[in-house]
Scaffold this active site. Sequence first.
Site, PDB file in Angstrom:
ATOM      1  N   ARG A  74       0.850  -1.195   0.000  1.00 12.68           N
ATOM      2  CA  ARG A  74       0.000   0.000   0.000  1.00 12.68           C
ATOM      3  C   ARG A  74       0.887   1.246   0.000  1.00 12.68           C
ATOM      4  NH1 ARG A  74      -1.648   1.554   4.624  1.00 12.68           N
ATOM      5  NH2 ARG A  74      -2.518  -0.435   5.299  1.00 12.68           N
TER       6      ARG A  74
ATOM      7  N   TYR B 211     -15.371  18.254 -15.365  1.00 11.11           N
ATOM      8  CA  TYR B 211     -15.660  16.828 -15.574  1.00 11.11           C
ATOM      9  C   TYR B 211     -16.727  16.375 -14.561  1.00 11.11           C
ATOM     10  CZ  TYR B 211     -14.945  11.773 -15.418  1.00 11.11           C
ATOM     11  OH  TYR B 211     -15.132  10.432 -15.421  1.00 11.11           O
TER      12      TYR B 211
ATOM     13  N   ASP C 249      -6.051  19.624 -14.001  1.00 10.33           N
ATOM     14  CA  ASP C 249      -6.400  18.308 -14.533  1.00 10.33           C
ATOM     15  C   ASP C 249      -5.955  18.319 -15.990  1.00 10.33           C
ATOM     16  OD1 ASP C 249      -7.651  16.150 -15.774  1.00 10.33           O
ATOM     17  OD2 ASP C 249      -9.449  16.261 -14.520  1.00 10.33           O
TER      18      ASP C 249
ATOM     19  N   LYS D  26      -6.859   7.436 -19.507  1.00 12.52           N
ATOM     20  CA  LYS D  26      -7.101   7.985 -20.844  1.00 12.52           C
ATOM     21  C   LYS D  26      -5.820   7.923 -21.691  1.00 12.52           C
ATOM     22  CE  LYS D  26     -10.987   8.726 -18.710  1.00 12.52           C
ATOM     23  NZ  LYS D  26     -11.309   9.964 -18.012  1.00 12.52           N
TER      24      LYS D  26
HETATM   25  C1  PLP Z   1     -11.907  10.349 -16.743  1.00 16.96           C
HETATM   26  C2  PLP Z   1     -11.591  11.662 -16.153  1.00 16.96           C
HETATM   27  C3  PLP Z   1     -11.412  11.814 -14.779  1.00 16.96           C
HETATM   28  C4  PLP Z   1     -11.613  10.666 -13.795  1.00 16.96           C
HETATM   29  O1  PLP Z   1     -10.662   9.658 -13.959  1.00 16.96           O
HETATM   30  P1  PLP Z   1     -10.963   8.099 -13.698  1.00 16.96           P
HETATM   31  O2  PLP Z   1      -9.682   7.457 -14.081  1.00 16.96           O
HETATM   32  O3  PLP Z   1     -12.117   7.726 -14.577  1.00 16.96           O
HETATM   33  O4  PLP Z   1     -11.317   7.950 -12.268  1.00 16.96           O
HETATM   34  C5  PLP Z   1     -11.082  13.071 -14.292  1.00 16.96           C
HETATM   35  N1  PLP Z   1     -10.934  14.130 -15.132  1.00 16.96           N
HETATM   36  C6  PLP Z   1     -11.107  14.011 -16.462  1.00 16.96           C
HETATM   37  C7  PLP Z   1     -10.940  15.205 -17.327  1.00 16.96           C
HETATM   38  C8  PLP Z   1     -11.439  12.781 -17.029  1.00 16.96           C
HETATM   39  O5  PLP Z   1     -11.630  12.676 -18.337  1.00 16.96           O
END
Ligand code: PLP
Length: 381
Positions: A46, A98, A170, A195
């Site tokens: 962890r 988001y 982000d 992503k």
């Molecule tokens: C998908 C996404 C998230 C969340 O991420 P997860 O890996 O699905 O938990 C946060 N911000 C943006 C812009 C995203 O596209």
Amino acid sequence: MKFATKAVHAGAEPDAQTGAVMTPIYQTSTYAQASPGDHKGYEYSRTHNPTRTKLHEALSALENGKHAFVFSSGMGAIDTVLKMLQPGDEVISTNDLYGGTYRLFTKTYARFGVGFHFVNLADFGAVESLINEKTKWIWVETPTNPTLNITDIEAICRLAHKHGVKVAVDNTFASPYLQNPLNLGADLVMHSITKYLGGHSDTVMGGLIVNDDTLAEQIAFNQNATGAVPGPQDCFLVLRGIKTLHLRMERHCENAEKVVAFLQSHPAIDKIYYPGIPSHPGHEVAKKQMKAFGGMISFTLKNNTTEAAVKMLSNTHLFTLAESLGGVESLIGHPATMTHASIPKEEREKTGVVDSLIRLSVGIEDAEDLIDDLNKALNKI
Ligand SMILES: *Cc1c(COP(=O)(O)O)cnc(C)c1O
């Protein structure tokens, strides 16, 4: 070192013990100690795992940061940032955030007494009027999901820092290949690694990258205390994905530009959201802070109904109807009923998420095939 070289080599020295060229998957929860506390830097997975450590090194290199942390999801990463706050603290963010982040802010952390404000982050007057002594973070997304709004990272950092407020970006939609917020003054970069960084739609993971040692200590503490860690197999998959990030991003961007040119010529299309279009309000800023304009495109139909959108969405064959983005394969989505379903209709329409809005994650296939697929589906409306 240049980006492509870092993508291939960062966190990827041959294994010290065996010479294995690829990072081994250390599928272990615990580590032998010679005597209590006498260990090789690893006690329990962890807290630390060697495969994860290598991924931290790779991410730090790609974002030009000093410390990186990976999490079991992007939301787990954001949650760990929010755990640094106390009741009464405030966060300012964009009004087209988001959906999952909006939900975490307003449904989870608001219950613990954290205050959230949502504004157009391009409107610095509005941002500044919300800043007070309780403001701790400005949470930026650029480009935003799904209408691809752009925030000037350098300018918002200057404004925030003048008031002693930290800035988190982000960076999911841009990926570290197109944009490096720490270089522009941000205090923290967040990624949904799920992503573009993972890039193959086979792993859910999140990441945080920072330069500040104190922030890094707090993140490490909160991650270890609450436990949103990814497994070593997933870390391995992302290490593999990262090696081709630059090649994938180049093709995503090239294909997206071709798809945009096609959409501009199609009579069924109303608005197109893509920061590469000179009339996009964020075009000049995007040109300044991004290497290219990314693989995400949103558009609306002249027939602005859910029915028309659904007809189009259910008639593509190469573009798979699915949540998520950033994988090698093209995806198509309907934000109003999918990613943004948790945002009330009046709220989402204010930010352009109307019933006919369609979002594309343009993959790395042949652009002509992709355009042909979209054309056939659009002609069915
Ligand atoms: C998908 C996404 C998230 C969340 O991420 P997860 O890996 O699905 O938990 C946060 N911000 C943006 C812009 C995203 O596209």
